[in-house]
Design an enzyme around this catalytic site. Sequence first.
Site, PDB file in Angstrom:
ATOM      1  N   SER A 142       0.498  -0.787  -0.420  1.00 20.86           N
ATOM      2  CA  SER A 142       0.153  -0.067   0.185  1.00 20.86           C
ATOM      3  C   SER A 142       0.645   1.678   0.154  1.00 20.86           C
ATOM      4  CB  SER A 142      -0.973   0.273   1.244  1.00 20.86           C
ATOM      5  OG  SER A 142      -1.915   1.124   1.535  1.00 20.86           O
ATOM      6  N   TYR A 155      -2.855  -1.037   9.989  1.00 19.21           N
ATOM      7  CA  TYR A 155      -3.275  -1.424   8.591  1.00 19.21           C
ATOM      8  C   TYR A 155      -2.100  -1.114   7.941  1.00 19.21           C
ATOM      9  CZ  TYR A 155      -3.633  -1.254   3.987  1.00 19.21           C
ATOM     10  OH  TYR A 155      -4.517  -1.722   2.337  1.00 19.21           O
TER      11      TYR A 155
HETATM   12  N1  LIG Z   1      -8.441  -0.435  -1.986  1.00 17.21           N
HETATM   13  C1  LIG Z   1      -7.247   0.339  -1.740  1.00 17.21           C
HETATM   14  O1  LIG Z   1      -7.694   1.521  -1.699  1.00 17.21           O
HETATM   15  C2  LIG Z   1      -6.355  -0.598  -1.688  1.00 17.21           C
HETATM   16  C3  LIG Z   1      -5.078   0.485  -1.181  1.00 17.21           C
HETATM   17  C4  LIG Z   1      -3.677  -0.111  -0.956  1.00 17.21           C
HETATM   18  C5  LIG Z   1      -3.898  -1.185  -0.772  1.00 17.21           C
HETATM   19  N2  LIG Z   1      -4.566  -2.224  -1.104  1.00 17.21           N
HETATM   20  C6  LIG Z   1      -4.973  -3.424  -1.051  1.00 17.21           C
HETATM   21  O2  LIG Z   1      -4.809  -4.246  -2.028  1.00 17.21           O
HETATM   22  C7  LIG Z   1      -5.299  -4.979  -2.047  1.00 17.21           C
HETATM   23  C8  LIG Z   1      -6.922  -5.687  -2.677  1.00 17.21           C
HETATM   24  O3  LIG Z   1      -7.410  -5.185  -1.473  1.00 17.21           O
HETATM   25  P1  LIG Z   1      -9.422  -4.423  -2.807  1.00 17.21           P
HETATM   26  O4  LIG Z   1      -9.022  -3.265  -2.836  1.00 17.21           O
HETATM   27  O5  LIG Z   1      -8.883  -5.264  -4.173  1.00 17.21           O
HETATM   28  O6  LIG Z   1     -10.036  -4.864  -1.704  1.00 17.21           O
HETATM   29  P2  LIG Z   1     -11.523  -5.918  -2.073  1.00 17.21           P
HETATM   30  O7  LIG Z   1     -12.362  -5.606  -2.661  1.00 17.21           O
HETATM   31  O8  LIG Z   1     -12.157  -5.763  -0.354  1.00 17.21           O
HETATM   32  O9  LIG Z   1     -10.601  -7.695  -1.962  1.00 17.21           O
HETATM   33  C9  LIG Z   1     -10.330  -7.912  -1.161  1.00 17.21           C
HETATM   34  C10 LIG Z   1      -9.528  -9.831  -1.194  1.00 17.21           C
HETATM   35  O10 LIG Z   1      -9.365  -9.926  -0.411  1.00 17.21           O
HETATM   36  C11 LIG Z   1      -9.845 -11.260   0.174  1.00 17.21           C
HETATM   37  N3  LIG Z   1      -9.810 -11.588   0.909  1.00 17.21           N
HETATM   38  C12 LIG Z   1     -10.415 -10.723   2.468  1.00 17.21           C
HETATM   39  N4  LIG Z   1      -9.585 -11.839   3.924  1.00 17.21           N
HETATM   40  C13 LIG Z   1      -8.957 -12.301   3.201  1.00 17.21           C
HETATM   41  C14 LIG Z   1      -8.904 -13.511   3.796  1.00 17.21           C
HETATM   42  N5  LIG Z   1      -9.395 -14.392   4.848  1.00 17.21           N
HETATM   43  N6  LIG Z   1      -8.662 -15.367   3.107  1.00 17.21           N
HETATM   44  C15 LIG Z   1      -8.347 -15.000   1.306  1.00 17.21           C
HETATM   45  N7  LIG Z   1      -9.311 -13.912   0.731  1.00 17.21           N
HETATM   46  C16 LIG Z   1      -9.607 -12.665   2.028  1.00 17.21           C
HETATM   47  C17 LIG Z   1     -11.597 -11.491   0.217  1.00 17.21           C
HETATM   48  O11 LIG Z   1     -12.519 -12.438  -0.654  1.00 17.21           O
HETATM   49  P3  LIG Z   1     -12.959 -12.806  -0.280  1.00 17.21           P
HETATM   50  O12 LIG Z   1     -13.868 -11.859   1.319  1.00 17.21           O
HETATM   51  O13 LIG Z   1     -13.643 -13.236  -0.522  1.00 17.21           O
HETATM   52  O14 LIG Z   1     -12.516 -14.342   0.735  1.00 17.21           O
HETATM   53  C18 LIG Z   1     -11.375  -9.940  -1.633  1.00 17.21           C
HETATM   54  O15 LIG Z   1     -10.293 -10.821  -3.116  1.00 17.21           O
HETATM   55  C19 LIG Z   1      -5.427  -5.770   0.016  1.00 17.21           C
HETATM   56  O16 LIG Z   1      -3.820  -5.904   0.242  1.00 17.21           O
HETATM   57  C20 LIG Z   1      -5.484  -3.923  -0.003  1.00 17.21           C
HETATM   58  O17 LIG Z   1      -4.668  -3.908   1.096  1.00 17.21           O
HETATM   59  C21 LIG Z   1      -6.202  -1.287  -1.692  1.00 17.21           C
END
Ligand SMILES: NC(=O)c1ccc[n+]([C@@H]2O[C@H](COP(=O)([O-])OP(=O)(O)OC[C@H]3O[C@@H](n4cnc5c(N)ncnc54)[C@H](OP(=O)(O)O)[C@@H]3O)[C@@H](O)[C@H]2O)c1
Length: 248
Positions: A142, A155
């Site tokens: 991130s 986080y």
């Molecule tokens: N969106 C942002 O602004 C942002 C910024 C910086 C970094 N990130 C990082 O990007 C990554 C993806 O996030 P996103 O923004 O795409 O959010 P998202 O749409 O909420 O996706 C998160 C994914 O992680 C999965 N997940 C959560 N807990 C899990 C577990 N215990 N086991 C397996 N899968 C799990 C969820 O699937 P299930 O619930 O189906 O398991 C979902 O597919 C994360 O690491 C996040 O920290 C996001």
Amino acid sequence: MENIQNKVVIITGTSSGIGENTAKLLAKHGAKVVLGARREERLSSIKQAIEEAGGTAVYKITDVTSSKQVQELAQLALDEFGTIDVLINNAGIMPVSPLHAQKMDEWDQMIDINIKGVLYGISAVLPTMRENKKGQIINVASALAHVVVENAAVYAGTKFAVKAITEGLRQEECENNIRTTIISPGAVQSEITNGITHEETKDAVKGMVSKVWLQPESIAKAIAYSVNEPDEVSTNEIIVRPTIQKAF
Ligand SMILES: NC(=O)c1ccc[n+]([C@@H]2O[C@H](COP(=O)([O-])OP(=O)(O)OC[C@H]3O[C@@H](n4cnc5c(N)ncnc54)[C@H](OP(=O)(O)O)[C@@H]3O)[C@@H](O)[C@H]2O)c1
């Protein structure tokens, strides 16, 4: 993008957001994608969409807090496709809140998913990649792996840890021809903010990021770029922010 063709790519957290978009983009460029997350309905419909577009995908319900389930996801890749070329540790949660709110369950979950899940992924694929003398491990960190802001202490702590672990992995495995990549997104529109239970923080985050956020495809493109680079090029880190994102 010819270097993506036929690569076997495991992606965790593929049921929405960055993971879903990355799986679809890599499959479009000919990768065989192995999807893991907890929500089976989502995984099934994403697999179907990839196949209808001419791609190849398999999935397994996977909770990354279970090292056994992550091992089984890696085994699925070996059983179906015979090898593992790329692992993308993308699964993550972001239930941000001030420390004084004492949301200890959420601290535990962030540590278990964002840090231990990444370690379990590394552990599941390293034997194959070391034997092959090649591979790539991409860890989604991130912008908050670089700076800390209030209400995101835990986080950010997990994402600083992902950055440190990835750099350690790079040093240990570069001579085995294993490429490491840290992808550090800024604000991206996804379901991740739905997990914020501290109402004031949720309002503040949604109010701020909804004005500036990128679509997840932009992060998928950065990941695809790093996968497509030739074996001798290790793209160690990419930060992708919305141009107008000033804070962190
Ligand atoms: N969106 C942002 O602004 C942002 C910024 C910086 C970094 N990130 C990082 O990007 C990554 C993806 O996030 P996103 O923004 O795409 O959010 P998202 O749409 O909420 O996706 C998160 C994914 O992680 C999965 N997940 C959560 N807990 C899990 C577990 N215990 N086991 C397996 N899968 C799990 C969820 O699937 P299930 O619930 O189906 O398991 C979902 O597919 C994360 O690491 C996040 O920290 C996001």
